[in-house]
Enzyme design. Structure first.
Site, PDB file in Angstrom:
ATOM      1  N   THR A   1       1.988  10.476   7.351  1.00 25.47           N
ATOM      2  CA  THR A   1       1.443  10.696   6.045  1.00 25.47           C
ATOM      3  C   THR A   1       2.609  10.300   4.961  1.00 25.47           C
ATOM      4  OG1 THR A   1       0.575  12.245   4.574  1.00 25.47           O
ATOM      5  CG2 THR A   1       1.995  13.082   6.053  1.00 25.47           C
ATOM      6  N   GLY A   2       2.097   9.403   4.001  1.00 24.61           N
ATOM      7  CA  GLY A   2       3.188   9.215   2.905  1.00 24.61           C
ATOM      8  C   GLY A   2       2.659   7.688   2.490  1.00 24.61           C
TER       9      GLY A   2
ATOM     10  N   THR B   1      -3.358  12.410   3.420  1.00 23.35           N
ATOM     11  CA  THR B   1      -3.705  12.019   4.655  1.00 23.35           C
ATOM     12  C   THR B   1      -3.925  13.298   5.568  1.00 23.35           C
ATOM     13  OG1 THR B   1      -2.332   9.954   4.906  1.00 23.35           O
ATOM     14  CG2 THR B   1      -3.389  10.512   6.830  1.00 23.35           C
TER      15      THR B   1
ATOM     16  N   ARG C   1      -7.452  -2.114   0.040  1.00 20.90           N
ATOM     17  CA  ARG C   1      -6.076  -1.992   0.612  1.00 20.90           C
ATOM     18  C   ARG C   1      -6.131  -0.973   1.810  1.00 20.90           C
ATOM     19  NH1 ARG C   1      -3.291   3.302   1.239  1.00 20.90           N
ATOM     20  NH2 ARG C   1      -1.001   2.800   1.143  1.00 20.90           N
ATOM     21  N   VAL C   2      -5.345  -1.098   2.762  1.00 17.53           N
ATOM     22  CA  VAL C   2      -5.200  -0.513   3.891  1.00 17.53           C
ATOM     23  C   VAL C   2      -3.655  -0.003   4.063  1.00 17.53           C
ATOM     24  CG1 VAL C   2      -5.384  -0.496   6.475  1.00 17.53           C
ATOM     25  CG2 VAL C   2      -7.025  -1.619   4.903  1.00 17.53           C
ATOM     26  N   GLY C   3      -3.587   1.208   4.437  1.00 16.46           N
ATOM     27  CA  GLY C   3      -2.204   1.765   4.552  1.00 16.46           C
ATOM     28  C   GLY C   3      -1.838   2.005   6.024  1.00 16.46           C
ATOM     29  N   ASP C   4      -1.083   2.780   6.186  1.00 11.52           N
ATOM     30  CA  ASP C   4      -0.307   3.070   7.653  1.00 11.52           C
ATOM     31  C   ASP C   4      -1.283   3.349   8.704  1.00 11.52           C
ATOM     32  OD1 ASP C   4       0.183   5.256   6.192  1.00 11.52           O
ATOM     33  OD2 ASP C   4       1.393   5.719   7.998  1.00 11.52           O
TER      34      ASP C   4
ATOM     35  N   GLY D   1       2.160   4.479   2.480  1.00  9.88           N
ATOM     36  CA  GLY D   1       1.770   3.446   3.700  1.00  9.88           C
ATOM     37  C   GLY D   1       2.666   2.354   3.814  1.00  9.88           C
TER      38      GLY D   1
END
Length: 319
Positions: free
Chosen positions: A232-233, A181, A209-212, A235
């Site tokens: 970042t990581g 990210t 898919r959606v992350g944080d 999510g």
């Protein structure tokens, strides 16, 4: 640790946690990452030094990172399992918690501008897919076709991961494949905070898919009273822990310093398997850049204009 004391204005950036393995990091690649971080710091610093807003500074810094193919955002976005690119981004203004975010996006040259368009030109906070693209087109944002976003290393990484899955081989725990990210946080001369985050997600992620990153309070957050955060990581873990807002809560209600709140939250994420890190800045311009994995592409710059950058657990390069 840079800027553990008050600063009239400051900027911190990250290019993702889960850095490339030291064994694969050539001298040329190392310099490429540091140069990319320095360009992003310079872009944001120019805004702040001229008296510009934290919001404009984080926008400029993230755009520079999105334009650099080495980082997993914009031009360097990874591919989904279907060989597509779906990008997420968010931005937040600490003055009034105005926010904008996009998810599952492909087309805008700079997804962070799409997120800002949602914040400034719609009544919404989060738009996805075609709805987000319609807004981008109406606002005249620069668009690009697939060849612009294609990079051979990202395509090769997808093929390697798909082959691993076909062969039934165990997950090798490659942090760089799992998350990447870019982000920025800033304090301007007026004491205003802002945060911005942009990502291509995880290599071979599922369609949709959606992350944080575009989730306000998880991967992105800003409030002038406490702090601005870009994470970042992995999510999913960051979403479950409401990571960015958790730092705000500990500062606001427990009276913790930024360094303690950010450090403890990242450590606790590691306990539950949440690999990654974050950058954060408080209302006095102090910066924290904790991570619990092998490394995090990161940097910071203050009023003196000297960029500080690092990749692994090492001393910062200055200048």
């Amino acid at each position: 640790m840079p800027f553990t004391h008050p600063q009239p204005f400051a900027l911190a950036i990250h290019g993702g946690a889960g850095t490339i393995k030291r064994s694969a990091l050539t001298a040329a690649l190392t310099e490429g990452y540091h140069a990319g971080l320095r360009r992003a710091l310079a872009a944001g610093h120019e805004v702040l030094a001229d008296g510009g807003s934290a919001l404009d500074a984080v926008t400029a810094a993230v755009m520079a990172l999105e334009d650099e193919p080495l980082f997993n955002a914009g031009r360097g976005a990874v591919f989904t399992a279907e060989g597509k690119q779906e990008m997420d981004a968010a931005i937040m203004d600490g003055r009034d918690r105005s926010a904008g975010a996009v998810a599952g996006l492909f087309g805008p040259r700079n997804p962070i501008l799409a997120a800002r368009a949602v914040m400034e030109h719609s009544e919404h906070v989060l738009l996805i897919g075609e709805g987000a693209l319609d807004l981008c087109r109406r606002q005249g944002l620069p668009m690009e076709e697939a060849p612009y976003f294609f990079t051979q290393p990202r395509w090769d990484a997808l093929q390697a991961e798909l082959e691993r899955r076909r062969a039934g081989a165990p997950d090798d725990g490659d942090e760089q494949r799992r998350h990447g990210t870019v982000g920025a946080v800033a304090r301007d001369r007026d004491g205003n905070l802002a945060a911005a985050t942009s990502t291509g997600g995880m290599t071979a992620k599922a369609k949709g898919r959606v992350g944080d990153s575009p989730v306000i309070g998880a991967g992105t957050f800003a409030d002038n009273i406490t702090c601005a955060v870009s994470a970042t990581g992995h999510g999913e873990h960051f979403i479950r822990r409401c990571t960015a807002h958790e730092i705000d809560a500990r500062m606001r209600w427990a009276g913790q310093s930024l360094e303690r709140a950010a450090g403890d939250v990242v450590d606790e994420l590691g306990v539950i398997g949440g690999s990654g890190g974050l950058i954060a800045i408080d209302r006095d311009g102090r910066v924290a850049l904790p991570f619990n994995c092998s490394g995090m592409y990161r940097g910071a710059i203050g009023p003196e204009g000297l960029p500080m950058t690092a990749i692994h657990r090492e001393e910062f390069r200055i200048g």
